[in-house]
Scaffold this motif. Structure first.
Motif, PDB file in Angstrom:
ATOM      1  N   UNK B  39       0.890  -1.287  -0.081  1.00  0.00           N
ATOM      2  CA  UNK B  39      -0.095   0.134  -0.117  1.00  0.00           C
ATOM      3  C   UNK B  39       0.658   1.343  -0.092  1.00  0.00           C
ATOM      4  N   UNK B  40       2.064   1.112  -0.640  1.00  0.00           N
ATOM      5  CA  UNK B  40       2.946   2.518  -0.953  1.00  0.00           C
ATOM      6  C   UNK B  40       3.491   2.315  -2.154  1.00  0.00           C
ATOM      7  N   UNK B  41       3.871   3.443  -2.667  1.00  0.00           N
ATOM      8  CA  UNK B  41       4.274   3.320  -4.086  1.00  0.00           C
ATOM      9  C   UNK B  41       5.537   2.474  -4.324  1.00  0.00           C
ATOM     10  N   UNK B  42       6.578   2.460  -3.288  1.00  0.00           N
ATOM     11  CA  UNK B  42       7.704   1.547  -3.241  1.00  0.00           C
ATOM     12  C   UNK B  42       7.539   0.749  -2.004  1.00  0.00           C
ATOM     13  N   UNK B  43       7.570  -0.636  -2.401  1.00  0.00           N
ATOM     14  CA  UNK B  43       7.684  -1.751  -1.124  1.00  0.00           C
ATOM     15  C   UNK B  43       9.066  -2.473  -1.215  1.00  0.00           C
ATOM     16  N   UNK B  44       9.604  -2.505  -0.198  1.00  0.00           N
ATOM     17  CA  UNK B  44      10.602  -3.422   0.204  1.00  0.00           C
ATOM     18  C   UNK B  44      10.215  -4.398   0.925  1.00  0.00           C
ATOM     19  N   UNK B  45      10.395  -5.906   0.394  1.00  0.00           N
ATOM     20  CA  UNK B  45      10.170  -7.022   1.160  1.00  0.00           C
ATOM     21  C   UNK B  45      11.575  -7.573   1.331  1.00  0.00           C
ATOM     22  N   UNK B  46      11.904  -7.574   2.667  1.00  0.00           N
ATOM     23  CA  UNK B  46      13.155  -8.116   2.928  1.00  0.00           C
ATOM     24  C   UNK B  46      13.172  -9.534   3.861  1.00  0.00           C
ATOM     25  N   UNK B  47      14.119 -10.388   3.564  1.00  0.00           N
ATOM     26  CA  UNK B  47      14.269 -11.677   4.081  1.00  0.00           C
ATOM     27  C   UNK B  47      13.382 -12.579   3.285  1.00  0.00           C
ATOM     28  N   UNK B  48      13.381 -12.593   2.102  1.00  0.00           N
ATOM     29  CA  UNK B  48      12.516 -13.901   1.248  1.00  0.00           C
ATOM     30  C   UNK B  48      12.955 -15.068   1.878  1.00  0.00           C
ATOM     31  N   UNK B  49      14.171 -15.366   1.820  1.00  0.00           N
ATOM     32  CA  UNK B  49      14.504 -16.756   2.238  1.00  0.00           C
ATOM     33  C   UNK B  49      13.928 -17.325   3.695  1.00  0.00           C
ATOM     34  N   UNK B  50      13.652 -16.258   4.609  1.00  0.00           N
ATOM     35  CA  UNK B  50      12.921 -16.476   5.731  1.00  0.00           C
ATOM     36  C   UNK B  50      11.622 -16.757   5.550  1.00  0.00           C
ATOM     37  N   UNK B  51      10.940 -16.232   4.666  1.00  0.00           N
ATOM     38  CA  UNK B  51       9.613 -16.367   4.240  1.00  0.00           C
ATOM     39  C   UNK B  51       9.187 -17.701   3.725  1.00  0.00           C
ATOM     40  N   UNK B  52      10.347 -18.089   2.685  1.00  0.00           N
ATOM     41  CA  UNK B  52      10.292 -19.268   2.016  1.00  0.00           C
ATOM     42  C   UNK B  52      10.197 -20.528   3.305  1.00  0.00           C
ATOM     43  N   UNK B  53      11.197 -20.362   4.252  1.00  0.00           N
ATOM     44  CA  UNK B  53      11.178 -21.306   5.241  1.00  0.00           C
ATOM     45  C   UNK B  53       9.830 -21.525   6.139  1.00  0.00           C
ATOM     46  N   UNK B  54       9.284 -20.402   6.475  1.00  0.00           N
ATOM     47  CA  UNK B  54       8.208 -20.169   7.392  1.00  0.00           C
ATOM     48  C   UNK B  54       6.783 -20.535   6.452  1.00  0.00           C
ATOM     49  N   UNK B  92      28.177 -26.038   2.467  1.00  0.00           N
ATOM     50  CA  UNK B  92      27.994 -27.540   2.383  1.00  0.00           C
ATOM     51  C   UNK B  92      26.659 -28.062   2.184  1.00  0.00           C
ATOM     52  N   UNK B  93      26.311 -29.014   1.577  1.00  0.00           N
ATOM     53  CA  UNK B  93      25.118 -29.567   1.572  1.00  0.00           C
ATOM     54  C   UNK B  93      24.557 -30.216   3.136  1.00  0.00           C
ATOM     55  N   UNK B  94      23.437 -29.379   3.683  1.00  0.00           N
ATOM     56  CA  UNK B  94      23.181 -29.763   4.959  1.00  0.00           C
ATOM     57  C   UNK B  94      22.618 -31.185   5.275  1.00  0.00           C
ATOM     58  N   UNK B  95      23.039 -31.664   6.367  1.00  0.00           N
ATOM     59  CA  UNK B  95      22.637 -32.932   6.992  1.00  0.00           C
ATOM     60  C   UNK B  95      21.273 -32.874   6.966  1.00  0.00           C
ATOM     61  N   UNK B  96      20.534 -32.235   7.354  1.00  0.00           N
ATOM     62  CA  UNK B  96      19.067 -32.367   7.529  1.00  0.00           C
ATOM     63  C   UNK B  96      18.174 -32.057   6.394  1.00  0.00           C
ATOM     64  N   UNK B  97      17.314 -33.271   6.223  1.00  0.00           N
ATOM     65  CA  UNK B  97      16.488 -33.220   4.918  1.00  0.00           C
ATOM     66  C   UNK B  97      15.864 -31.916   4.913  1.00  0.00           C
ATOM     67  N   UNK B  98      15.200 -31.178   5.856  1.00  0.00           N
ATOM     68  CA  UNK B  98      14.392 -30.205   6.112  1.00  0.00           C
ATOM     69  C   UNK B  98      15.067 -28.875   5.505  1.00  0.00           C
ATOM     70  N   UNK B  99      16.424 -28.842   6.044  1.00  0.00           N
ATOM     71  CA  UNK B  99      17.353 -27.734   5.593  1.00  0.00           C
ATOM     72  C   UNK B  99      17.642 -27.868   4.298  1.00  0.00           C
ATOM     73  N   UNK B 101      15.643 -29.158   1.994  1.00  0.00           N
ATOM     74  CA  UNK B 101      14.327 -28.741   1.001  1.00  0.00           C
ATOM     75  C   UNK B 101      14.150 -27.077   1.004  1.00  0.00           C
ATOM     76  N   UNK B 102      14.775 -26.400   2.177  1.00  0.00           N
ATOM     77  CA  UNK B 102      14.506 -25.196   2.373  1.00  0.00           C
ATOM     78  C   UNK B 102      15.421 -24.645   1.492  1.00  0.00           C
ATOM     79  N   UNK B 103      16.677 -24.987   1.463  1.00  0.00           N
ATOM     80  CA  UNK B 103      17.824 -24.447   0.580  1.00  0.00           C
ATOM     81  C   UNK B 103      17.286 -24.514  -0.837  1.00  0.00           C
ATOM     82  N   UNK B 104      16.734 -25.828  -1.292  1.00  0.00           N
ATOM     83  CA  UNK B 104      16.353 -25.994  -2.622  1.00  0.00           C
ATOM     84  C   UNK B 104      15.124 -24.932  -2.998  1.00  0.00           C
TER      85      UNK B 104
END
Lengths: 180, 133
Positions: B39-54, B92-99, B101-104
């Motif tokens: 709702x503003x002319x210019x909007x910054x959305x910061x932390x896309x990787x965190x939203x992807x995880x959540x 390095x490729x993470x040990x945890x499957x969940x991790x 998946x998030x990275x991919x």
């Protein structure tokens, strides 16, 4: 000041040494190597030895200084025609961090002043560092704090550098400054 | 759409602040949800990787979300979305499957964002490299 970074085995040290040698020839100055690593095991000793041999085969003479902390204390050993190569920034940061019992919030400023002092006392300070901020940083508070300090330190050094390079597989990519 | 990426603590936020001082800032790091109204002319959305995880979005659902932002942007030539995403792909490729998946998924979402962005910048210790646009 020139800042060079890259991953492990990227060829960043070799590139830095080549650049330092060229600069020293141009300036007709002396070459100094500021080693920050404290050999902790046999492999590390061999690695340091290999780097020393590589520097010996180049036709210019290097003077090696071993300074694991407080680099500013040797600033007066250089002249305004000299080239100083410091390898590497991350090791120096680690040494400074682990040489004290408590977390030092002033460490960033103190390190930056150390680099500035060396630069003020020589013709060119060439810094080599490691690229380590490229993975999903874990929630561990200590790792986060370390990453933050290292990231901010690199930003401060790039801001003060005339040239900054990222070395990938032996190829230096100029990220800041005019092509030399 | 302007996509800004780079490693952690490389100065992405400061770089975007300098270029879009007037922007409305929505950050995943402050716990803001992704679907906050633009709702503003210019909007910054910061932390896309965190939203992807959540969020439990699939890549397809993310594509639809990206399209919504694009549609909003297209409503007016003054509207712009700036997305900031930390590059988490080079360790390095993470040990945890969940991790893993998030990275991919983060990598795929970044590819999809970059594909439709007019401009993409890579920030390296405060220095930008425009890799698209």
């Amino acid at each position: 000041m020139i800042f060079i970074t890259g991953g492990v085995r990227s060829g960043k040290s070799t590139f830095a040494e080549k650049l330092a040698t060229q600069k020293a020839i141009e300036l007709e100055g002396d070459l100094h190597y500021l080693a920050t690593g404290v050999p902790s095991d046999e492999e590390m000793e061999k690695r340091i030895e290999r780097h020393q041999q590589e520097r010996q085969v180049s036709h210019l003479n290097w003077t090696t200084w071993e300074q694991s902390t407080k680099i500013e204390t040797i600033a007066s050993s250089f002249s305004k025609k000299d080239v100083v190569l410091l390898d590497c920034v991350t090791t120096l940061l680690n040494n400074e961090l682990f040489s004290q019992k408590e977390w030092d919030t002033e460490i960033l400023g103190r390190l930056v002043r150390g680099f500035e002092t060396i630069q003020e006392n020589c013709a060119e300070l060439i810094l080599v560092s490691n690229e380590v901020l490229w993975e999903g940083i874990s929630g561990n508070e200590l790792v986060l704090q370390y990453s933050r300090i290292l990231g901010h330190l690199h930003q401060a050094l790039v801001a003060r550098s005339d040239h900054a390079y990222l070395v990938e597989s032996g190829i230096p990519i100029l990220m800041k400054g005019e092509r030399q | 759409m302007h996509f800004v990426t780079g490693g952690a603590y490389n100065g992405k936020r400061q770089w975007v602040r300098d270029r879009y001082p007037e922007a409305k800032w929505i950050s995943a790091y402050n716990g803001s949800p992704i679907l906050a109204e633009l709702d503003a002319p210019v909007v910054v959305l910061e932390g896309l990787e965190k939203w992807v995880r959540e969020n439990s979005y699939t890549r397809e659902e993310w594509k639809r979300q990206i399209e919504k932002w694009l549609n909003w942007e297209n409503e007016s030539s003054f509207q712009r979305v700036v997305l900031i995403g930390t590059d988490i792909s080079k360790g390095i490729v993470p040990m945890e499957k969940e991790h893993r998946g998030w990275r991919d998924l983060t990598g795929w979402v970044y590819q999809d964002v970059a594909a439709v962005s007019k401009r993409v910048d890579l920030i390296w210790y405060g220095v930008n490299q425009t890799i698209k646009g």
